[in-house]
Each structure stands twice: as structure tokens, then as C-alpha cells.
Design an enzyme around this catalytic site. Sequence first.
Site, PDB file in Angstrom:
ATOM      1  N   THR A   1      11.035  15.860   6.450  1.00 24.78           N
ATOM      2  CA  THR A   1      10.375  17.162   6.616  1.00 24.78           C
ATOM      3  C   THR A   1       9.269  17.403   5.584  1.00 24.78           C
ATOM      4  O   THR A   1       8.586  18.421   5.646  1.00 24.78           O
ATOM      5  CB  THR A   1      11.416  18.309   6.519  1.00 24.78           C
ATOM      6  OG1 THR A   1      12.088  18.205   5.268  1.00 24.78           O
ATOM      7  CG2 THR A   1      12.428  18.212   7.640  1.00 24.78           C
ATOM      8  N   GLY A   2       9.070  16.479   4.644  1.00 22.11           N
ATOM      9  CA  GLY A   2       7.990  16.628   3.663  1.00 22.11           C
ATOM     10  C   GLY A   2       6.635  16.353   4.306  1.00 22.11           C
ATOM     11  O   GLY A   2       6.553  15.941   5.469  1.00 22.11           O
TER      12      GLY A   2
ATOM     13  N   HIS B   1      -2.301  -1.810  -8.260  1.00 24.83           N
ATOM     14  CA  HIS B   1      -0.877  -2.051  -7.997  1.00 24.83           C
ATOM     15  C   HIS B   1      -0.181  -2.386  -9.315  1.00 24.83           C
ATOM     16  O   HIS B   1      -0.684  -3.207 -10.090  1.00 24.83           O
ATOM     17  CB  HIS B   1      -0.690  -3.219  -7.018  1.00 24.83           C
ATOM     18  CG  HIS B   1      -1.021  -2.851  -5.606  1.00 24.83           C
ATOM     19  ND1 HIS B   1      -1.472  -3.781  -4.690  1.00 24.83           N
ATOM     20  CD2 HIS B   1      -0.974  -1.676  -4.956  1.00 24.83           C
ATOM     21  CE1 HIS B   1      -1.674  -3.173  -3.536  1.00 24.83           C
ATOM     22  NE2 HIS B   1      -1.381  -1.896  -3.668  1.00 24.83           N
TER      23      HIS B   1
ATOM     24  N   TYR C   1      -4.760  -4.505   6.947  1.00 21.80           N
ATOM     25  CA  TYR C   1      -5.505  -3.981   8.098  1.00 21.80           C
ATOM     26  C   TYR C   1      -6.745  -4.843   8.327  1.00 21.80           C
ATOM     27  O   TYR C   1      -7.105  -5.159   9.451  1.00 21.80           O
ATOM     28  CB  TYR C   1      -5.929  -2.516   7.878  1.00 21.80           C
ATOM     29  CG  TYR C   1      -4.884  -1.612   7.272  1.00 21.80           C
ATOM     30  CD1 TYR C   1      -3.525  -1.921   7.332  1.00 21.80           C
ATOM     31  CD2 TYR C   1      -5.256  -0.431   6.617  1.00 21.80           C
ATOM     32  CE1 TYR C   1      -2.583  -1.093   6.742  1.00 21.80           C
ATOM     33  CE2 TYR C   1      -4.304   0.401   6.033  1.00 21.80           C
ATOM     34  CZ  TYR C   1      -2.972   0.064   6.093  1.00 21.80           C
ATOM     35  OH  TYR C   1      -2.048   0.878   5.504  1.00 21.80           O
TER      36      TYR C   1
ATOM     37  N   GLU D   1      -1.718 -11.400  -4.333  1.00 24.27           N
ATOM     38  CA  GLU D   1      -2.514 -10.802  -5.406  1.00 24.27           C
ATOM     39  C   GLU D   1      -2.163 -11.515  -6.700  1.00 24.27           C
ATOM     40  O   GLU D   1      -1.152 -12.218  -6.764  1.00 24.27           O
ATOM     41  CB  GLU D   1      -2.152  -9.312  -5.571  1.00 24.27           C
ATOM     42  CG  GLU D   1      -2.572  -8.431  -4.421  1.00 24.27           C
ATOM     43  CD  GLU D   1      -2.091  -6.989  -4.573  1.00 24.27           C
ATOM     44  OE1 GLU D   1      -1.382  -6.687  -5.551  1.00 24.27           O
ATOM     45  OE2 GLU D   1      -2.442  -6.182  -3.710  1.00 24.27           O
TER      46      GLU D   1
ATOM     47  N   GLU E   1       4.198  13.982   3.694  1.00 22.89           N
ATOM     48  CA  GLU E   1       3.962  12.583   4.054  1.00 22.89           C
ATOM     49  C   GLU E   1       4.864  12.170   5.214  1.00 22.89           C
ATOM     50  O   GLU E   1       4.414  11.535   6.173  1.00 22.89           O
ATOM     51  CB  GLU E   1       4.262  11.675   2.855  1.00 22.89           C
ATOM     52  CG  GLU E   1       3.308  11.810   1.709  1.00 22.89           C
ATOM     53  CD  GLU E   1       2.004  11.067   1.961  1.00 22.89           C
ATOM     54  OE1 GLU E   1       2.070   9.862   2.209  1.00 22.89           O
ATOM     55  OE2 GLU E   1       0.944  11.707   1.912  1.00 22.89           O
TER      56      GLU E   1
END
Lengths: 294, 398
Positions: free
Chosen positions: A17-18, A248, A159, A209, A20
Site C-alpha cells: 500500500t506504500g 551501487h 533494459y 560491474e 512505490e
Amino acid sequence: MSVLVNKNSKIIVQGFTGGEGTFHATQMIEYGTNVVGGVTPGKGGTKHLDRPVFNTVADAVKNTGADVSIIFVPAAFAADAIMEAADAGIKVIICITEGIPVKDMIYTKEYLKGKDCRLIGPNCPGVITAGEAKVGIMPGFVFKKGKIGIVSKSGTLTYEAADQVAKAGLGVTTAIGIGGDPIIGTTTKEAVELLMNDPETEGIIMIGEIGGTYEADAARWIKANGNKKPVVGFIAGQTAPKGRTMGHAGAIVGGKDDTAQAKMAIMKECGLHVCESPAEIGKTMAKVLGKVVA
Amino acid sequence: MNIHEYQGKSILKSFGVAIQEGIVADTPEQAVAAAKELKTKYNSDWVVIKAQIHAGGRGKGGGVKLAKNLDEVKEKATAIIGMQLITPQTKAEGKKVNKVLVAQDVYYPGASPTKEFYMSVLLDRAKGRNTIVYSTEGGMDIEHVAETTPDKIWKEEIDPRIGLQAFQARKIAFNLGLSGNALKEMVKFVTALYKAYESIDASLFEINPVLKTSDDKIIAVDSKVTFDGNGLFRHPDYEAMRDVTEEDPIEVEAKNAELNYVKLDGNVGCMVNGAGLAMATMDIIKLSGGEPANFLDVGGTANAERVEKAFRIILRDPNVKAILVNIFGGIVRCDRVAQGIVDAYKNMGSINVPIIVRLQGTNAEEAKKIIDQSGLKVYSAIQLYEAADLVNKLLKGN
């Protein structure tokens, strides 16, 4: 076939319900993902996005038969949410949350040992099986259905890879965002192994990475298992300076073994098709598969 | 987050780790007063003046000096405070010294010879567990030791369920060749050190050297303490130890604007959404013949306000000759980002470097139109390789 999630997965959202949770759960449902409910402690018994809200993950599992959970809980409470999901018998736990303290993840990783579940993330974009289930924050339309599996530490770079794959006339089976933190639930090698064993996946893109040894470990495993499927690899951060965290938490060069150059050298030695430029990922995969098919 | 040696030592001491005692001073006068106090409290006739900057190798650059009397304290503190200290770990221009730690002399003669060790606590990422790394070769560059004499470095992995056990602390002390009282002291030292590491959400402790004194005490002579930034919300008192004068001013400004920015030495700036794509974009700049001037992750909400802030930060760096904006619009619509870029550009009015904008994803075509029809000195691209070609052409044109 696909890995981790598919159209039959029963998915709950922790932190439903937040802000995000609501935004991304809506997007997931629009994609056609089978979201069966959510968890927000204290809001059990209500409805949200036309689905039931539960106080605990255990209640959600009991009432919906959920087997997959996606976590949008704030960093201070996210490790607790992961453990609650594992305790309730969730099989695939996908934690999107960024910024969980390392100390919390050390304990969480220990807690998960011996439990029949798999953690993806944290600090990841989630998992998508093209055309079946989007359990994450990625733009669904980029992932055209096809034969390529993707394993990546990075969101937008995933993506990018999926888009290049589509433009090269290929598509995606499952894309797994494993996350950019120093401690993550599923390593590069484990995610690659899942895709190696997936009969629908014909080629794998492995995006890493700087920092840590996951990519080198995966490359050695791929070679030891006979390079059964072509793997195209890229490591971001060839130009990153030593000792600085690059966005990151896990992307930091500690010594000479965890630079992009060192990882790419090991990947090449192990028979992976390594791209120097991130603009070449899709083309390289098309070329490699062309050769394999011919 | 890094802190100074004197701050690290005060934290270690609060957990019962024995340290080389000292008093921090901002002026030569304070340094002299500190030396007098150390004489009274610890009977230390000599003192060491240690420059407080966030970089190792301070001794090599002349930032650590022994003073044998109060005149020397004043003389050496005067020389060090305000100096531009250059060490193997600083940039070429060095770092300005604002404070010194006046520390007791711990290498006094006695019953047995002194001995220096190396000890660090850190995360073993492959195992997901904390590890104590230690060596008999103290006071040296540990990477050099690892290359030349790897048999002199040991690791002790800590099981998170039970923490550091007494047998492990004893093993460390025995491996370091200690016996008698020194062994007991080392067991106490290691135990307290690990407790401190666990308690404060640290991401690195490096104590080099750990000293066995001539009377068999075990103490931390130096301290490098780094915090896990993600755990700092639990420790506001430690977060207050942050010294922004040690950080790049542009990075501090970026942090205040909630932008993830790291300044680099190149000529092509970049603004990207996502950390992985940002690093990949830096790599593209290099492959296209440039050098990245920065890392900048603008985050998920690339609206006009954030884009403008990001442009302003990138342009604070005078070395920037071109800017590459690389946004993969997923849930963020590219046309909105494009409008944000155009608005930011018009607001700023004085952008004198060419900008290459690559927008891919949702509404990428509309975004390209907005950029192309804006009349601004902005080059647009959709594919990543097109953006790389544009960088290459622009740099050659210059």
C-alpha cells in the site's frame, strides 16, 4: 518453460500500500502478472488495487497460495521483510529495496541458508519472463519474447541489453536483475546456471560491474560445464577509479582482481563473447547465434 | 564514509580497544599544550605530530614527525598545520592539513623489543561474512606484502551466528608469534576490535600498525575507520563526524542535491539514469576517444529540476568540453525528460559546451523531435552507438 517466474506464479507484494508498492504493483498487473494480494502490517483485511491486503506474509500464503513475493519495504525494514517471506514458505523472494545495511544482509543471508527459497536482489530491478510475468520495476514493453536469457547487476543496463536484443531480431526468455549490492541472494553464477538449464533459452547475456568476484566465478563455472550455450558478457566500469563507490554499493574496485579489465580477461579465457562497448551487446549476440545455428 | 584517525581511535577506545593516546590540535599552541598534557597523563617525554587527512602514507609525505621537546613540538606542528600534504594516496596537489593529532610516544625502550603487526576487519564478499585479515608485517603497504610474501598474511572468517570466538582470537595471537602477557593482550585487543566493528556498522577497519610495546601492551597506533553509508541512519553521532573539507566540493554539492556524482579527471561529462548504465556510459566516452569527467546517476525521476541541477554540477568542472546525456526511459517517459533538458538549457542560458542527448525507451521518437526542434545546440541520438559516434565526431572537431 522459463525460470523463476511465469504466468502461473502467484505473486504477493510486500509494502503493497506504500507509494512505490502501489505504483509498481499497478504496472505489474497491467502487464498481466498474476498479483494475488499484498502485505502491509496493520492493514490486513482491507483491499488495495482490488486485491486483498494481509498483516503477515504467512496470512497471505495461507489465503492465496502465494509462492513469489516482491519487496518494496524501506531499507531499514527490508531485511526483516525478506526473512518473514522465507519463514512463511515463499519460494522466490525478489527484493527491490536499495540501501539495506550490509550488516543486516550478513544476518539475512545466514538465516536463508538451508531454507527452501531463493532470494533475488536486493537493490535490483526484479525478474521478468517476457509475455508472462513482470515481477519488478522494469519497463515491460522493452522485453520482447524470445530465446535470450539476461543476467545483470544493473537495472537500466538490463533494459538497454533487452532493447538491443530486440533490435537485433531476438527476444528474451527471462531477464534476472541480481542486484548491485555487496551481498545479494542469487549470484551471477547461480542465475546463469538457471538459464543454462532452461530449454527455451538459447543464449545468455551476462552483465556485470566492477567489484567482487561473481562474474569471474560464473565464467569459470560456464567453462567447467562445457560452454553449453553461448554467453555474451559485458562489465561496466572500465573507466572507474579504484576505491570509489560508483552508485551501487557493491560497485567499487578493491584490488587488481575486481577491475572490469581483470573480469573481462577471465571471461574471455573461459570462452565467453566479451563486448568492449555496451553498444555492441545485441549485435554480438546475433552474430554469435548466427554462427552457432549455421 | 571515512573519518580521521583521531575520530576512529576515539570510537575504538570507547569499545575497550587500547590505543596510542593523543590529543587533537588546530594550532601549534594547542599542540604544545597537548604535549604537556600527554607528559602529565602518560609520562610521554617525546610526542608524535600526525597530520589528520583522509589518506594513507602520511609519513612518506612529511605529515608525521617525532618531537623530542616542546620547541620541536611547536616547530613541527607549525610546519604541518596548513601544509599541502602529498602522499601516494592523495591527488597530485595533495590535501590541506587542518588538524594534527599530538600522540604519545609508544616506541619507548623496555624489557622486550617492540613489534608491529597489520590487522583489518572487512566483508568477504564471496562468503558474505566478516573477516579479520592480519599479518606479522606491520607498518607496511599490505598490498605489497600480499604480492611478495602472501604466506605472512592470515584470514579469520567470523560466523555471524556466534560472532568472534575466543579460540579464534587466540589463534590470531599465536600466528602473530606472541606469548605470555602479550598474547593475552592481543586476545583482548582482537575481541574488542571486532565488537566495535560489529556495533558501529563499519565497512572497513584497518589498523596499521598494531604495536606490541616493549612492556607487552598491544595498541592501535593508527586507525582507518570506514562506515557502511547504508547503516549510518542508525548512528547519527558518527555521521556527525563527517568532515566535508576532506571531500571534493562539487561532490558535496551533488550529495546535497541528492545526485550520485563522482568527479573524475576527464573532458566529457555525463548524466545518466542508473548506476550500471552510468558506468557503461563512461566506458563509451573512453572508447569514443574522450575521457569521462564524472560519474552521475540522475536517478529514476529525471525531471527538469533535477536535470538542471545535474547540468549545473557537471559544468562546475572547467575541464568539461562536452556532455553526454544518456537516459533509458522505461517508466520515465523520454519526451518528458527531453522537455526537462530543453527547459533546463533555456533556464541556464549560458551552456557553452555541446550536449549530446541520447534518449531511448518510452516515447523516444517524440523526445528526439523535441530536442531537434528546440533550436538549441543539442545533438540527439536514439541508439547507443549513435551517441558514441557523436562523441567521437565532436571531440575530433575540437
